[in-house]
Design a protein around this motif. Structure first.
Motif, mmCIF file in Angstrom:
data_model
loop_
_atom_site.group_PDB
_atom_site.id
_atom_site.type_symbol
_atom_site.label_atom_id
_atom_site.label_comp_id
_atom_site.label_asym_id
_atom_site.label_seq_id
_atom_site.Cartn_x
_atom_site.Cartn_y
_atom_site.Cartn_z
ATOM 1 N N ASN A 143 0.878 -1.058 0.063
ATOM 2 C CA ASN A 143 -0.005 0.077 0.132
ATOM 3 C C ASN A 143 0.937 1.290 -0.096
ATOM 4 O O ASN A 143 0.401 2.379 -0.564
ATOM 5 N N ASP A 144 1.952 1.187 0.887
ATOM 6 C CA ASP A 144 3.026 2.252 0.872
ATOM 7 C C ASP A 144 3.348 2.591 -0.716
ATOM 8 O O ASP A 144 3.785 3.584 -0.994
ATOM 9 N N ILE A 145 4.021 1.483 -1.265
ATOM 10 C CA ILE A 145 4.539 1.450 -2.735
ATOM 11 C C ILE A 145 3.281 2.401 -3.608
ATOM 12 O O ILE A 145 3.699 3.129 -4.266
ATOM 13 N N ASN A 146 2.112 1.864 -3.524
ATOM 14 C CA ASN A 146 1.103 2.352 -4.320
ATOM 15 C C ASN A 146 0.954 3.912 -3.978
ATOM 16 O O ASN A 146 0.728 4.741 -5.070
ATOM 17 N N PHE A 147 1.090 4.213 -2.897
ATOM 18 C CA PHE A 147 0.843 5.469 -2.344
ATOM 19 C C PHE A 147 2.000 6.678 -3.191
ATOM 20 O O PHE A 147 1.861 7.623 -3.694
ATOM 21 N N LEU A 148 3.316 6.084 -2.954
ATOM 22 C CA LEU A 148 4.417 6.900 -3.168
ATOM 23 C C LEU A 148 4.341 7.054 -4.727
ATOM 24 O O LEU A 148 4.576 8.135 -5.285
ATOM 25 N N LYS A 178 2.329 12.362 10.021
ATOM 26 C CA LYS A 178 1.028 11.391 10.092
ATOM 27 C C LYS A 178 0.819 9.983 10.636
ATOM 28 O O LYS A 178 1.892 9.453 10.501
ATOM 29 N N ARG A 179 -0.341 9.531 10.976
ATOM 30 C CA ARG A 179 -0.260 8.182 11.486
ATOM 31 C C ARG A 179 0.088 7.130 10.419
ATOM 32 O O ARG A 179 0.879 6.444 10.420
ATOM 33 N N GLU A 180 -0.587 7.260 9.249
ATOM 34 C CA GLU A 180 -0.400 6.432 8.115
ATOM 35 C C GLU A 180 -0.511 7.022 6.708
ATOM 36 O O GLU A 180 -0.866 8.225 6.620
ATOM 37 N N MET A 181 -0.059 6.244 5.477
ATOM 38 C CA MET A 181 -0.393 6.898 4.251
ATOM 39 C C MET A 181 -1.774 7.161 4.125
ATOM 40 O O MET A 181 -1.897 8.467 3.433
ATOM 41 N N GLU A 182 -2.875 6.744 4.587
ATOM 42 C CA GLU A 182 -4.041 7.097 4.628
ATOM 43 C C GLU A 182 -4.468 8.459 4.930
ATOM 44 O O GLU A 182 -5.365 8.935 4.313
ATOM 45 N N ASN A 183 -3.829 8.874 6.145
ATOM 46 C CA ASN A 183 -4.066 10.142 6.648
ATOM 47 C C ASN A 183 -3.547 11.169 5.644
ATOM 48 O O ASN A 183 -4.059 12.470 5.797
ATOM 49 N N TYR A 184 -2.872 11.158 4.571
ATOM 50 C CA TYR A 184 -2.271 12.089 3.561
ATOM 51 C C TYR A 184 -3.404 11.993 2.379
ATOM 52 O O TYR A 184 -3.244 12.769 1.475
ATOM 53 N N ILE A 185 -4.545 11.230 2.569
ATOM 54 C CA ILE A 185 -5.594 11.624 1.580
ATOM 55 C C ILE A 185 -6.525 11.909 1.946
ATOM 56 O O ILE A 185 -7.199 12.047 3.272
ATOM 57 N N HIS A 186 -7.026 12.980 1.010
ATOM 58 C CA HIS A 186 -8.204 14.126 1.769
ATOM 59 C C HIS A 186 -9.404 13.412 2.066
ATOM 60 O O HIS A 186 -9.925 12.384 1.296
ATOM 61 N N ILE A 204 13.543 3.551 -9.909
ATOM 62 C CA ILE A 204 14.170 3.426 -8.709
ATOM 63 C C ILE A 204 13.199 2.131 -7.757
ATOM 64 O O ILE A 204 11.952 2.028 -8.276
ATOM 65 N N LYS A 205 13.999 1.447 -7.386
ATOM 66 C CA LYS A 205 12.966 0.221 -6.825
ATOM 67 C C LYS A 205 12.471 0.431 -5.444
ATOM 68 O O LYS A 205 13.224 1.000 -4.512
ATOM 69 N N LEU A 206 11.203 -0.008 -5.102
ATOM 70 C CA LEU A 206 10.558 0.222 -3.739
ATOM 71 C C LEU A 206 10.532 -1.246 -3.240
ATOM 72 O O LEU A 206 9.974 -1.919 -3.969
ATOM 73 N N ILE A 207 10.985 -1.440 -2.116
ATOM 74 C CA ILE A 207 10.908 -2.778 -1.452
ATOM 75 C C ILE A 207 10.039 -2.724 -0.245
ATOM 76 O O ILE A 207 10.237 -1.742 0.813
ATOM 77 N N LYS A 234 -7.624 0.013 2.616
ATOM 78 C CA LYS A 234 -6.404 0.471 2.382
ATOM 79 C C LYS A 234 -5.972 0.202 0.963
ATOM 80 O O LYS A 234 -5.295 1.336 0.388
ATOM 81 N N GLN A 235 -6.423 -0.776 0.356
ATOM 82 C CA GLN A 235 -5.967 -1.031 -1.090
ATOM 83 C C GLN A 235 -6.565 -0.180 -1.952
ATOM 84 O O GLN A 235 -6.014 0.395 -3.022
ATOM 85 N N ILE A 236 -7.959 0.196 -1.830
ATOM 86 C CA ILE A 236 -8.682 1.006 -2.509
ATOM 87 C C ILE A 236 -8.235 2.572 -2.324
ATOM 88 O O ILE A 236 -7.848 3.562 -3.267
ATOM 89 N N ALA A 237 -7.880 3.156 -0.993
ATOM 90 C CA ALA A 237 -7.241 4.322 -0.582
ATOM 91 C C ALA A 237 -6.035 4.579 -1.409
ATOM 92 O O ALA A 237 -5.903 5.448 -2.235
#
Length: 629
Positions: free
Chosen positions: A457-462, A542-550, A483-486, A591-594
């Motif tokens: 999910n973090d890879i998808n966000f970035l 912020k807490r998690e990547m989802e918290n950066y989504i409006h 650039i590789k994301l692991i 999380k996957q949808i977000a």
């Protein structure tokens, strides 16, 4: 029923080995000719799929006259099996589980002759069984032999104990036949009219004074014990092996295997109805056969006396076939290996989306699925296999040489086969991840800079936020720079940081982890920043990547009201959305949808409104700096 352990003895390159499997995804890694495919092929032999034919040459040349393949399964404690012809019973109640509480089935081949035959194979259940009956386990005894145990044939203590419990109504749930309540206890019990073997065994087990157990190998391929194997085998997982060999013919295995599985899966979904049809046909054929024999008896009684109806049938999947037909009628073997492998790839992608209503477990074993595939397709493949593995009743085993697949897999799902002191072994110590990076050449594959995050999910966000907002993409285009994301979730994250596996490789690491509610990764970030190389670690504000989504995007997507959430930056967004919506009850899906969909709808203005723009921009500026150094 899930496969937990595979044990090989004197089989090919293994003189003795045990492999532990995860109930979901398993990725087997090792150098060429180290024995990865052997593990998958051993399972094919065990499950009797007959894709791989066992041969005398499969025996380890340096060891004994026998070879064996054993599988241990996690079973449902409440599941009952018809190990007799009449009464169902639980494996635990019959002492048919091993010392670890697993169902262990062992197949042994006698290799003392020049070739293997049907009689070379013996099948056992390895179990912890009461020592008193270790030489003659009760489940394989005829009812006449079981009754003898009640008739004072050297078992006076058992007989009298049963007599006492019967008189006091202490044998709960048993339907014991007539007996005399005033019977002299010195007279052997002969009036118990037991018609069910399972109930006799249950009674005997209950009155054993010494329940000390010993590991035994209980044969289940003899006439008196075949019911045990027949019942248990119906509950074993379905096993499908897909190999990477590519014979250039119309019956290309890469094409035919998934098509055969489609047929088998379709048949499994209606097997009950087909079995009803088979029973009707069998009964009808036997009736006609008996009528024929009856007429024959009038003419030749001796011949009629030795005849009886015998109805045989082929497997259902041999009566049906499935294929794909193109308008151009070009055979699949003419389209190139990459296209042929794509059939396999997209079979698994379709399977990941299909709702499997069949309760029987399925094991998908795939040898080197990355063969002839572009790295982008490899990413799609491992995502599809992950989805399949996470579904109930599914288990996935793959072998690979692909760093792309390995780097997307959690440490606990990686199985490394290596040679130690001349023997092929499973490496399970703290050096496993480092050995894997060396085996696959991951350090060379990674490039100059890697971005380490917690999960997919973090890879998808970035990636999505980088590609969607022009300012970030102009700073550094992650896709263009390759650039590789692991994903470093679970134990892999801690091990990677503590062991510093890329030390000395000239690969720079940028670690970005969620703050979460307890800052659990704060110490890991500090360790990265204390390194003497250029590596950098950042903890989100912020807490998690989802918290950066409006919040408005969540409102629009899930049709919920987020206006009453006061502290959005520190809210467990996935949990809140799950509780507010009736569409989803799984936070993972939220999380996957977000991160997969909503991030693509984010704008610079929305990030500025959330006071997030400058923070995220600083991440990409730091990534650019590290990449250009």
């Amino acid at each position: 029923m899930y496969l937990k352990t595979l044990k090989l003895k004197n089989f090919r390159s293994y003189d003795s080995i045990e492999v532990e499997f995860d109930k979901n995804l398993n990725v087997i890694i090792g150098k060429n000719d180290i024995g990865k495919s052997t593990l998958l092929e051993a399972l094919d032999i065990f499950f009797g799929q007959e894709r791989i034919k066992i041969d005398i040459t499969d025996k380890n040349v340096f060891q004994g006259s026998e070879m064996s393949i054993s599988c241990c399964f996690i079973t449902d404690d409440d599941k009952e099996y018809l190990i007799d012809t009449d009464v169902k019973t639980k494996l635990k109640d019959e002492y048919l589980l091993n010392k670890d509480g697993l169902l262990e089935i062992k197949k042994v081949w006698d290799c003392s002759k020049d070739k293997l035959t049907a009689s070379s194979l013996k099948t056992y259940i390895v179990c912890e069984y009461p020592k008193e009956f270790q030489d003659a386990p009760l489940p394989i005894l005829k009812i006449t032999d079981l009754k003898k145990i009640l008739e004072n044939k050297g078992n006076e203590n058992i007989a009298f104990a049963l007599h006492d419990k019967l008189n006091n109504n202490e044998l709960e749930g048993l339907e014991i036949g007539p007996y005399s309540s005033d019977m002299d206890k010195k007279i052997p019990i002969k009036n118990i009219d037991k018609r069910k073997r399972a109930d006799i065994r249950k009674a005997i087990y209950q009155v054993l004074d010494d329940k000390e157990c010993k590991t035994i190998e209980l044969p289940i391929d003899k006439e008196d014990s075949k019911n045990i194997w027949n019942s248990i085998s119906l509950d074993l997982p379905l096993y499908f092996l897909f190999q990477s060999d590519r014979p250039n013919k119309d019956t290309d295995k890469e094409v035919q295997d998934p098509l055969k599985v489609i047929t088998k899966t379709a048949i499994e979904n209606v097997i009950d109805k087909l079995e009803e049809v088979k029973a009707l046909i069998k009964d009808s054929a036997e009736k006609i056969g008996n009528e024929t024999i009856k007429k024959l008896e009038e003419m030749n009684p001796e011949l009629a006396k030795v005849l009886k109806p015998d109805v045989s049938n082929k497997a259902w999947d041999t009566l049906f076939s499935f294929s794909f037909i193109g308008d151009d009628n070009i055979p699949m073997n003419k389209r190139g290996s990459g296209v042929r492998r794509l059939i396999l790839l997209n079979y698994f992608r379709a399977e990941a989306e299909r709702i499997n209503t069949n309760k029987r477990n399925v094991i998908y074993a795939i040898e080197e699925p990355e063969t002839s595939q572009h790295p982008n397709h490899q990413t799609l493949l491992i995502e599809a296999l992950n989805e399949i593995a996470q579904k109930p009743n599914n288990q996935v085993l793959i072998t690979t040489h692909s760093p792309e697949i390995a780097k997307q897999t959690k440490s606990e799902h990686l199985i490394l086969v290596d040679k130690v002191d001349g023997k092929n072994m499973i490496i399970q110590d703290d050096n496993k991840l480092k050995a894997i990076t060396e085996t696959l050449g991951i350090t060379t594959y990674l490039g100059k800079l890697v971005i380490c995050v917690e999960g997919e999910n973090d890879i998808n966000f970035l990636m999505n936020i980088n590609q969607s907002i022009s300012d970030f993409k102009e700073t550094i285009d992650l896709k263009k720079e390759k650039i590789k994301l692991i994903p470093m979730g679970g134990s892999a994250l801690k091990n990677w940081i503590d062991r510093h596996y890329l030390e000395g490789s000239n690969v720079i690491e940028f670690h970005l982890y969620d703050k979460d509610s307890n800052e659990q990764y704060k110490s890991s970030i500090e360790k990265v920043n204390q390194r003497e190389d250029e590596s950098k670690g950042v903890l989100t504000r912020k807490r998690e990547m989802e918290n950066y989504i409006h919040p408005s995007l969540f409102q629009s997507e899930f049709h919920i009201d987020c206006s009453n959430i006061k502290d959005w930056d520190n809210t467990d967004v996935a949990s809140i959305v799950t509780n507010k919506t009736n569409r989803f009850d799984d936070e993972k899906i939220i999380k996957q949808i977000a991160n997969g969909k909503l991030t693509k709808q984010m704008t610079k203005e929305l990030l500025i409104e959330m006071n997030s723009y400058e923070e995220i921009n600083s991440w990409f500026k730091e990534i650019k700096r590290l990449n250009e150094n």
